[in-house]
Design a protein around this motif. Structure first.
Motif, mmCIF file in Angstrom:
data_model
loop_
_atom_site.group_PDB
_atom_site.id
_atom_site.type_symbol
_atom_site.label_atom_id
_atom_site.label_comp_id
_atom_site.label_asym_id
_atom_site.label_seq_id
_atom_site.Cartn_x
_atom_site.Cartn_y
_atom_site.Cartn_z
ATOM 1 N N TYR A 119 -8.371 -2.706 -5.133
ATOM 2 C CA TYR A 119 -6.950 -2.375 -5.328
ATOM 3 C C TYR A 119 -6.671 -0.899 -5.053
ATOM 4 O O TYR A 119 -5.555 -0.439 -5.235
ATOM 5 C CB TYR A 119 -6.503 -2.785 -6.729
ATOM 6 N N ASP A 120 -7.671 -0.163 -4.585
ATOM 7 C CA ASP A 120 -7.538 1.236 -4.181
ATOM 8 C C ASP A 120 -6.880 2.083 -5.281
ATOM 9 O O ASP A 120 -5.828 2.682 -5.098
ATOM 10 C CB ASP A 120 -6.721 1.329 -2.871
ATOM 11 N N ILE A 121 -7.547 2.136 -6.428
ATOM 12 C CA ILE A 121 -7.050 2.870 -7.593
ATOM 13 C C ILE A 121 -7.162 4.366 -7.328
ATOM 14 O O ILE A 121 -8.197 4.859 -6.880
ATOM 15 C CB ILE A 121 -7.870 2.482 -8.844
ATOM 16 N N LEU A 122 -6.073 5.114 -7.623
ATOM 17 C CA LEU A 122 -6.085 6.570 -7.434
ATOM 18 C C LEU A 122 -7.047 7.246 -8.382
ATOM 19 O O LEU A 122 -7.811 8.121 -7.992
ATOM 20 C CB LEU A 122 -4.681 7.148 -7.665
ATOM 21 N N PHE A 123 -6.969 6.898 -9.656
ATOM 22 C CA PHE A 123 -7.897 7.423 -10.653
ATOM 23 C C PHE A 123 -7.908 6.510 -11.862
ATOM 24 O O PHE A 123 -7.003 5.728 -12.067
ATOM 25 C CB PHE A 123 -7.571 8.866 -11.066
ATOM 26 N N TRP A 157 0.832 -1.209 0.000
ATOM 27 C CA TRP A 157 0.000 0.000 0.000
ATOM 28 C C TRP A 157 0.865 1.257 0.000
ATOM 29 O O TRP A 157 0.375 2.357 0.193
ATOM 30 C CB TRP A 157 -0.967 -0.027 1.184
ATOM 31 N N ASN A 158 2.177 1.070 -0.255
ATOM 32 C CA ASN A 158 3.113 2.193 -0.257
ATOM 33 C C ASN A 158 3.108 2.979 -1.563
ATOM 34 O O ASN A 158 3.619 4.086 -1.618
ATOM 35 C CB ASN A 158 4.538 1.694 0.004
ATOM 36 N N VAL A 159 2.596 2.390 -2.625
ATOM 37 C CA VAL A 159 2.621 3.002 -3.945
ATOM 38 C C VAL A 159 1.187 3.108 -4.462
ATOM 39 O O VAL A 159 0.438 2.146 -4.424
ATOM 40 C CB VAL A 159 3.479 2.158 -4.927
#
Length: 102
Positions: free
Chosen positions: A97-101, A70-72
Motif C-alpha cells: 500500500y506504499d505507506i509513507l511512514f 496513488w494520488n494521496v
C-alpha cells in the motif's frame, strides 16, 4: 497539510475498529478537499495484534488505496505500540500500500 483519519467531523466509536462505511465517508471528505496525504491509526482498537487483525487493517488500507489511488499518500500512526519485530511484520504485511511512514 494532512487529513487525519478518523477526522473529528466523522463519527467514530472508540469501542470498535474503523468500518468500511465510516471509511468511505472520511475518504469522500479527503477527496473533496484535495488533501495530499492521509494520516491514520488503524491499530488504535487493538491491544495485541493478531494475524487476522493485521489482515483487517490491510483490507481497510486496500479500500483506502482503491479510493484515493496513488494520488494521496498514506501515513500510519503507531504510537510506539510495536516491538521492532512487530513493526517489521506489520510493515511487511502492508508494504503493497506504499505507506509513507509508520
Amino acid at each position: 497539510t494532512s487529513f487525519v483519519w478518523p477526522h473529528p467531523s466523522v463519527t467514530t466509536s472508540s469501542q470498535s475498529p474503523p468500518t468500511a462505511t465510516r471509511l468511505s465517508r472520511t475518504l469522500e471528505k479527503l477527496l473533496e478537499q484535495d488533501y495530499p496525504e492521509l494520516k491514520c491509526d488503524p491499530f488504535a482498537h487493538y491491544e495485541l495484534l493478531t494475524n487476522s487483525q493485521i489482515e483487517g487493517v490491510a483490507a481497510l488500507l486496500e479500500a483506502v488505496r482503491d479510493a484515493v489511488e496513488w494520488n494521496v499518500g498514506i501515513a500510519l500512526d503507531c504510537h510506539g505500540r510495536f516491538t521492532r519485530r512487530g513493526a517489521i511484520e506489520v510493515a511487511d504485511a502492508l508494504e503493497q500500500y506504499d505507506i509513507l511512514f509508520m
